[in-house]
Motif scaffolding. Structure first.
Motif, mmCIF file in Angstrom:
data_model
loop_
_atom_site.group_PDB
_atom_site.id
_atom_site.type_symbol
_atom_site.label_atom_id
_atom_site.label_comp_id
_atom_site.label_asym_id
_atom_site.label_seq_id
_atom_site.Cartn_x
_atom_site.Cartn_y
_atom_site.Cartn_z
ATOM 1 N N LEU A 125 0.830 -1.201 0.000
ATOM 2 C CA LEU A 125 0.000 0.000 0.000
ATOM 3 C C LEU A 125 0.868 1.257 0.000
ATOM 4 O O LEU A 125 2.024 1.233 0.438
ATOM 5 N N VAL A 126 0.282 2.344 -0.461
ATOM 6 C CA VAL A 126 0.912 3.663 -0.429
ATOM 7 C C VAL A 126 -0.137 4.676 0.023
ATOM 8 O O VAL A 126 -1.334 4.466 -0.185
ATOM 9 N N PRO A 127 0.280 5.798 0.627
ATOM 10 C CA PRO A 127 -0.691 6.809 1.085
ATOM 11 C C PRO A 127 -1.052 7.767 -0.052
ATOM 12 O O PRO A 127 -0.453 8.832 -0.211
ATOM 13 N N LEU A 128 -2.043 7.402 -0.844
ATOM 14 C CA LEU A 128 -2.383 8.167 -2.046
ATOM 15 C C LEU A 128 -2.692 9.621 -1.735
ATOM 16 O O LEU A 128 -2.409 10.515 -2.546
ATOM 17 N N GLN A 129 -3.250 9.902 -0.560
ATOM 18 C CA GLN A 129 -3.636 11.275 -0.220
ATOM 19 C C GLN A 129 -2.447 12.151 0.138
ATOM 20 O O GLN A 129 -2.607 13.371 0.319
ATOM 21 N N HIS A 130 -1.270 11.560 0.227
ATOM 22 C CA HIS A 130 -0.051 12.316 0.539
ATOM 23 C C HIS A 130 0.989 12.046 -0.546
ATOM 24 O O HIS A 130 1.934 11.265 -0.341
ATOM 25 N N PRO A 131 0.820 12.664 -1.722
ATOM 26 C CA PRO A 131 1.684 12.350 -2.864
ATOM 27 C C PRO A 131 3.172 12.525 -2.589
ATOM 28 O O PRO A 131 4.001 11.818 -3.174
ATOM 29 N N GLU A 132 3.512 13.447 -1.691
ATOM 30 C CA GLU A 132 4.927 13.703 -1.416
ATOM 31 C C GLU A 132 5.596 12.548 -0.682
ATOM 32 O O GLU A 132 6.828 12.477 -0.618
ATOM 33 N N ARG A 133 4.819 11.613 -0.142
ATOM 34 C CA ARG A 133 5.379 10.472 0.591
ATOM 35 C C ARG A 133 5.159 9.137 -0.143
ATOM 36 O O ARG A 133 5.555 8.094 0.366
ATOM 37 N N ILE A 134 4.553 9.191 -1.293
ATOM 38 C CA ILE A 134 4.107 7.961 -1.927
ATOM 39 C C ILE A 134 5.258 7.151 -2.517
ATOM 40 O O ILE A 134 5.268 5.917 -2.478
ATOM 41 N N VAL A 135 6.283 7.826 -3.031
ATOM 42 C CA VAL A 135 7.406 7.101 -3.638
ATOM 43 C C VAL A 135 8.160 6.293 -2.589
ATOM 44 O O VAL A 135 8.530 5.134 -2.817
ATOM 45 N N GLU A 136 8.380 6.882 -1.428
ATOM 46 C CA GLU A 136 9.116 6.146 -0.401
ATOM 47 C C GLU A 136 8.357 4.906 0.053
ATOM 48 O O GLU A 136 8.966 3.871 0.365
ATOM 49 N N CYS A 137 7.016 4.975 0.056
ATOM 50 C CA CYS A 137 6.229 3.801 0.449
ATOM 51 C C CYS A 137 6.193 2.755 -0.664
ATOM 52 O O CYS A 137 6.163 1.551 -0.385
ATOM 53 N N LEU A 138 6.204 3.201 -1.911
ATOM 54 C CA LEU A 138 6.346 2.270 -3.030
ATOM 55 C C LEU A 138 7.674 1.520 -2.930
ATOM 56 O O LEU A 138 7.727 0.291 -3.070
ATOM 57 N N GLU A 139 8.747 2.255 -2.676
ATOM 58 C CA GLU A 139 10.055 1.625 -2.549
ATOM 59 C C GLU A 139 10.119 0.708 -1.332
ATOM 60 O O GLU A 139 10.760 -0.346 -1.368
ATOM 61 N N ASP A 140 9.434 1.099 -0.264
ATOM 62 C CA ASP A 140 9.373 0.236 0.914
ATOM 63 C C ASP A 140 8.715 -1.089 0.558
ATOM 64 O O ASP A 140 9.177 -2.160 0.988
ATOM 65 N N ALA A 141 7.641 -1.033 -0.236
ATOM 66 C CA ALA A 141 6.935 -2.257 -0.623
ATOM 67 C C ALA A 141 7.798 -3.144 -1.513
ATOM 68 O O ALA A 141 7.963 -4.342 -1.246
ATOM 69 N N VAL A 142 8.347 -2.558 -2.573
ATOM 70 C CA VAL A 142 9.042 -3.351 -3.588
ATOM 71 C C VAL A 142 10.479 -3.662 -3.192
ATOM 72 O O VAL A 142 10.905 -4.826 -3.216
ATOM 73 N N LEU A 143 11.233 -2.634 -2.822
ATOM 74 C CA LEU A 143 12.641 -2.832 -2.488
ATOM 75 C C LEU A 143 12.841 -3.283 -1.051
ATOM 76 O O LEU A 143 13.754 -4.051 -0.761
ATOM 77 N N GLY A 144 11.987 -2.796 -0.161
ATOM 78 C CA GLY A 144 12.135 -3.140 1.248
ATOM 79 C C GLY A 144 11.552 -4.484 1.627
ATOM 80 O O GLY A 144 12.087 -5.174 2.498
ATOM 81 N N HIS A 145 10.447 -4.881 0.966
ATOM 82 C CA HIS A 145 9.756 -6.103 1.381
ATOM 83 C C HIS A 145 9.560 -7.119 0.258
ATOM 84 O O HIS A 145 8.929 -8.157 0.483
ATOM 85 N N GLY A 146 10.078 -6.836 -0.916
ATOM 86 C CA GLY A 146 10.007 -7.814 -1.990
ATOM 87 C C GLY A 146 8.633 -8.020 -2.570
ATOM 88 O O GLY A 146 8.356 -9.058 -3.187
ATOM 89 N N LEU A 147 7.730 -7.052 -2.398
ATOM 90 C CA LEU A 147 6.401 -7.137 -2.996
ATOM 91 C C LEU A 147 6.488 -6.724 -4.468
ATOM 92 O O LEU A 147 7.414 -6.018 -4.869
ATOM 93 N N VAL A 148 5.541 -7.153 -5.269
ATOM 94 C CA VAL A 148 5.641 -6.916 -6.708
ATOM 95 C C VAL A 148 5.022 -5.596 -7.135
ATOM 96 O O VAL A 148 5.082 -5.229 -8.314
ATOM 97 N N GLY A 149 4.434 -4.882 -6.213
ATOM 98 C CA GLY A 149 3.817 -3.609 -6.538
ATOM 99 C C GLY A 149 2.933 -3.154 -5.405
ATOM 100 O O GLY A 149 3.091 -3.593 -4.261
ATOM 101 N N VAL A 150 1.989 -2.275 -5.735
ATOM 102 C CA VAL A 150 1.109 -1.704 -4.723
ATOM 103 C C VAL A 150 -0.314 -1.613 -5.253
ATOM 104 O O VAL A 150 -0.555 -1.589 -6.462
ATOM 105 N N GLU A 151 -1.223 -1.544 -4.319
ATOM 106 C CA GLU A 151 -2.648 -1.361 -4.596
ATOM 107 C C GLU A 151 -3.004 0.084 -4.276
ATOM 108 O O GLU A 151 -2.572 0.628 -3.261
ATOM 109 N N ILE A 152 -3.797 0.716 -5.139
ATOM 110 C CA ILE A 152 -4.243 2.086 -4.893
ATOM 111 C C ILE A 152 -5.752 2.176 -5.119
ATOM 112 O O ILE A 152 -6.346 1.354 -5.818
#
Length: 341
Positions: A125-152
């Protein structure tokens, strides 16, 4: 666990995260109460009275890996893409809470799929309502936890998917090859859909159509041609009414933000099979192309497909198309994601 029916991938299956929601309730009780009040407005009391027991009866399927795997075996599914139930989006949350919730969701989903990595694939997941923080959460999902993407979701607060503030997110998702799974939560038509379960039967496909139209008409897919977008619920109403979008693109200057006719972009988006009738599925394949349709079930909710594989096989599609829908298209998407070793 050895899979007895290899080669079937379900891209639309959910998980509940009770510990996450309990902590959200502890940290922001007023926000949770306000969100519940909005849900009452949007869904109506009758639907909420039905939905509560329905979800409650499915909690083991939503939380217990062994129950999930048994249900997958029963359905003839080899692999699920597991994504959070949309009630975990928390679009009302402030920046600090929203970022924490996204990161904690990523951790919990990774833990869940880690119990059966040969059969489960995770979307964060990423915080869609806070665009300035969304990239770091995307990277946390994919690079940090090995997930294949995010749901929005289809929107969050004042953030539509056409919002220029999301440009860094689309760019980074494209760079990573990350999958972006579009699954609406709630409909902005609110109390107009508060009876007859219209909040879901009309609201979900309407939200899909609106969100995809924002992406198309704003030129997001022109600027980010490598974006790997998967739309739940067969993309809602958009594929069936795309001719109207094409006409507007031809005759209205304000609808000319994309380089090509809107129908062109449907062949760059992936759509799941949760359309509920075989005629609709055949039309979806005809409209968007056999390469763009992936098996989905909306597991394990009552608006999902109880027999997703049987549904596809009953649609009288060519064998090559069935093979693409059941596995090849989804597996090709996952193969291009740059997850850490």
């Amino acid at each position: 666990m050895t899979d007895p029916r290899p080669g079937v991938t379900d891209v639309h299956a959910h998980i509940l995260l009770p510990s996450l929601h309990a902590e959200i309730e502890r940290r922001a009780p007023e926000g949770v109460r306000a969100a519940a009040a909005l849900e009452l407005v949007r869904n109506g009391a009758e639907s909420l009275q039905v939905s509560g027991p329905m979800v409650g009866s499915r909690i083991p399927k939503l939380t217990d890996v062994s129950v999930r795997l048994a249900e997958m075996d029963r359905q003839g599914v080899d692999r699920q893409w597991v994504s959070a139930s949309p009630n975990h989006f928390y679009p009302w949350a402030d920046e600090e809470l929203a970022v924490w919730a996204a990161r904690e969701s990523n951790r919990l989903i990774a833990t869940h799929i880690g119990l059966a990595p040969e059969r489960l694939t995770g979307l964060g997941l990423v915080p869609l309502q806070h665009p300035e923080r969304i990239v770091e959460c995307l990277e946390d999902a994919v690079l940090g936890h090995g997930l294949v993407g995010v749901e929005i979701s289809s929107f969050a607060g004042d953030v539509e998917l056409s919002d220029p503030r999301l440009e860094p997110f689309w760019a980074r998702a494209s760079e990573l090859g990350a999958i972006v799974f579009l699954h609406p939560f709630g409909c902005s038509l609110d109390e107009r859909l508060d009876r007859f379960y219209l909040s879901n039967t009309v609201g979900q496909p309407a939200e899909n159509a609106v969100a995809l139209s924002h992406l198309i008409f704003a030129g997001v897919l022109d600027r980010h041609p490598g974006l790997r977008l998967v739309a739940a619920h067969g993309g809602g109403y958009l594929p069936t009414a795309i001719g109207r979008s094409d006409h507007a693109w031809r005759v209205r200057p304000e609808a000319h933000g994309c380089a090509h006719a809107p129908s062109t972009y449907l062949r760059k988006i992936f759509f799941d099979t949760v359309v509920h009738d075989t005629v609709g599925l055949r039309r979806l394949v005809e409209t968007v192309g056999a390469s763009q349709v992936v098996l989905g079930s909306d597991f394990p909710f009552d608006m999902g497909l109880e027999d997703p594989v049987g549904f596809v096989r009953s649609a009288r599609l060519p064998a090559e198309v069935v093979a693409r829908v059941l596995s090849r298209n989804a597996d090709a998407l996952v193969a291009r994601v740059e997850v850490p070793a």
